[in-house]
Design a protein around this motif. Structure first.
Motif, PDB file in Angstrom:
ATOM      1  N   LEU A   8      50.502 -41.424 -23.577  1.00 30.31           N
ATOM      2  CA  LEU A   8      50.113 -40.186 -23.908  1.00 30.31           C
ATOM      3  C   LEU A   8      48.841 -40.119 -24.745  1.00 30.31           C
ATOM      4  O   LEU A   8      48.444 -41.133 -25.281  1.00 30.31           O
ATOM      5  N   ILE A  64      53.783 -31.941 -19.635  1.00 32.83           N
ATOM      6  CA  ILE A  64      52.838 -33.223 -19.938  1.00 32.83           C
ATOM      7  C   ILE A  64      52.380 -33.752 -18.315  1.00 32.83           C
ATOM      8  O   ILE A  64      53.387 -33.835 -17.717  1.00 32.83           O
ATOM      9  N   ARG A  71      48.527 -36.003 -20.759  1.00 29.75           N
ATOM     10  CA  ARG A  71      47.996 -34.801 -21.620  1.00 29.75           C
ATOM     11  C   ARG A  71      48.963 -33.653 -21.722  1.00 29.75           C
ATOM     12  O   ARG A  71      49.810 -33.650 -20.704  1.00 29.75           O
ATOM     13  N   LEU A  72      49.107 -32.677 -22.555  1.00 30.41           N
ATOM     14  CA  LEU A  72      49.835 -31.840 -22.669  1.00 30.41           C
ATOM     15  C   LEU A  72      49.073 -30.611 -22.293  1.00 30.41           C
ATOM     16  O   LEU A  72      48.000 -30.278 -22.984  1.00 30.41           O
ATOM     17  N   PHE A 100      57.473 -38.358 -26.149  1.00 27.66           N
ATOM     18  CA  PHE A 100      56.885 -37.294 -27.099  1.00 27.66           C
ATOM     19  C   PHE A 100      58.210 -36.831 -28.060  1.00 27.66           C
ATOM     20  O   PHE A 100      57.582 -36.758 -29.108  1.00 27.66           O
ATOM     21  N   ILE A 149      46.622 -35.451 -27.775  1.00 29.51           N
ATOM     22  CA  ILE A 149      47.816 -34.292 -27.730  1.00 29.51           C
ATOM     23  C   ILE A 149      47.661 -33.779 -29.213  1.00 29.51           C
ATOM     24  O   ILE A 149      47.956 -34.386 -30.029  1.00 29.51           O
TER      25      ILE A 149
END
Lengths: 225, 300
Positions: free
Chosen positions: A17, A213, A217-218, A43, A20
């Protein structure tokens, strides 16, 4: 309130991740979606402190999880109800005892705890199964038991990881209805799922924000949902 | 008082908290057996330590306060030299009493070797004089010189020649038994640590669930610590009781046999082996708590 500020998480040399940022406002409802392996479970684990971000900050009530001790994180978890993807129970304890486990470990199992437990069992529809042991439960019953255990401490935030993953549509709707009810009680809810039909069904019941996601990235999901 | 309340609260425990960890039959039996065996061995090590200590003390105190004068002289000189030696002894500072042993007493001393029917009055045996010191500093070297002048056949034996090695041996034996006790304690701690680690590994899923619902490390550890402490306490109690019975059934001190028949405890000394289960409980408490907290940290 939970705030994620430019967090990243790396494992085994690879970044899962990246960069974010998100704020979970009290009483909000979120869906977290994305393909399998995108990092939805990771997450959620970062939010409730089972994993610690390798960069950035996860702040719970203003406190950075990386600055917390193990015991502080454990105490924070009492205010965050988690329904994990793989529901785990203590198989040697009855269903009722498993649901009451958070009360037990926090020393709140006295007083009106039994009444609360009975009400909760009725709410999730497990009253007749309360004397059974977890291996005797069906998939849907296990999910409802996990949900009941997640909310028995009346947490401010409920995180559900694929709560309808292995159950039929009717049972999925029942679980969703329970989560929506909790949100209407003022709880913050985040559901990680790849079940788009469930998200569409929820949109008619609650104002939900859908996050996806993708590529580490979100993003806010588009109108195709 | 607070410490006592804490101990009682720990022993009584939280029945709800105890239930979160499933019963582990094999580990429980293993811990119980190990604690019992170690306590049994510890009671013997303690008995050995106590007995050797007692023996060393006795040799030190009794023999250090006495000496023997032996007069070897031709038959016609024996009585004269004995008389002369008695005169010297009675006028020497530091001597409380001096007494020439009668022929019957000397015969009794020789009986274990020659039997009671041998007419020792016909044998050329030396005359023995038993000397008791009064506790003030007796100058043995000066006494020897004076006796040599008055009774040339007199030899002073202050028992130092054989007493010192015996006292040293008893001291070493006592040291070894304490070392054994330390090793037993260490072995017990190691075994309980291994058993606790095995139990923690076997209950990994239980621990994960407990962490997920907000249990702090000390809560999780306590469920294991209390269980292992009580197992060690009960196992060691069984072992210590068996050990104490076995020691009590050893031949009594009255029987001929010296040190071997003196192995055991006397009076309040029995409280020492009775304390073994509590020591075992403390060892188990510390060992399990350290193991549990260490393992929980690695499970983060």
């Amino acid at each position: 309130m939970i705030e994620l500020d430019k967090i990243a998480y790396s494992y085994g040399g690879g970044e899962l991740l990246s960069d974010i940022s998100l704020t979970l406002q009290p009483g909000s409802f979120h869906f977290l979606t994305g393909p399998s392996g995108a990092g939805k479970t990771t997450f959620l684990k970062l939010i409730y402190g089972e994993l610690l971000a390798t960069a950035g900050q996860v702040r719970i009530s203003g406190m950075d999880t990386r600055a917390m001790t193990r015991d502080q994180i454990a105490r924070v978890r009492r205010h965050i109800g988690v329904v994990p993807q793989q529901t785990q129970f203590l198989d040697h304890l009855r269903v009722a005892d498993n649901i009451a486990l958070p009360l037990m470990v926090s020393g709140r199992d006295g007083g009106g705890a039994q009444t609360d437990l009975d009400q909760l069992l009725g709410w999730v529809g497990l009253t007749s199964q309360k004397e059974q042991f977890p291996p005797q439960l069906s998939g849907g019953e296990r999910q409802r038991a996990a949900l009941a255990r997640a909310v028995i401490m009346s947490p401010d935030v409920i995180l559900a990881d694929e709560p309808t993953g292995n159950i039929d549509w009717e049972m999925s709707q029942r679980i969703l209805k329970l989560l929506v009810e909790l949100n209407k009680m003022g709880k913050t809810v985040m559901i990680a799922t790849h079940d788009l039909a469930l998200i569409r069904a929820a949109k008619s019941q609650v104002q939900a924000r859908v996050l996806r996601i993708t590529g580490r990235r979100l993003q806010l999901a588009g109108a195709d949902l | 008082m607070k410490a006592l309340r804490d101990i009682l609260a720990f022993l009584v425990g939280d029945p709800q908290a105890d239930r979160v960890v499933p019963p582990t039959g094999f580990t429980a039996q293993l811990t119980l057996f190990s604690a019992a065996a170690m306590a049994f061995l510890a009671s013997f090590a303690l008995a050995l330590s106590t007995s050797t200590g007692r023996l060393a003390d006795r040799w030190s105190s009794e023999l250090a306060q006495s000496l023997t004068v032996r007069i070897s002289a031709p038959e016609d000189q024996l009585a004269i030299q004995t008389q002369a030696a008695m005169g010297v002894l009675q006028t020497t500072p530091g001597i409380q009493s001096a007494r020439a042993l009668s022929i019957e007493e000397q015969a009794a001393l020789l009986a274990p070797w020659f039997g009671s029917s041998v007419p020792i009055e016909n044998l050329p045996i030396p005359q023995l004089i038993d000397v008791i010191e009064d506790g003030s500093a007796l100058n043995v070297a000066s006494l020897r010189l004076r006796l040599q002048a008055e009774a040339p056949g007199a030899i002073v034996d202050d028992h130092a020649r054989w007493r010192q090695p015996l006292i040293r041996a008893a001291g070493r034996l006592r040291g070894l038994s304490w070392l054994s006790l330390l090793l037993i304690t260490g072995t017990m701690a190691a075994m309980i640590t291994l058993a606790a680690n095995a139990a923690l590994s076997a209950n990994r899923q239980v621990i994960e669930v407990l962490r997920q619902v907000g249990a702090v490390d000390s809560y999780i550890a306590q469920a294991f610590v209390r269980r292992f402490t009580l197992r060690a306490l009960s196992g060691a109690a069984i072992g210590a009781i068996c050990g104490m019975i076995a020691i009590a059934l050893l031949p009594s001190t009255n029987a001929v046999g010296g040190f071997l028949t003196d192995l055991g405890f006397r009076g309040a000394g029995w409280l020492v082996p009775a304390s073994i289960p509590f020591l075992a409980a403390v060892v188990a408490f510390v060992a399990t708590r350290l193991a549990a907290l260490r393992t929980l940290r690695t499970m983060a």
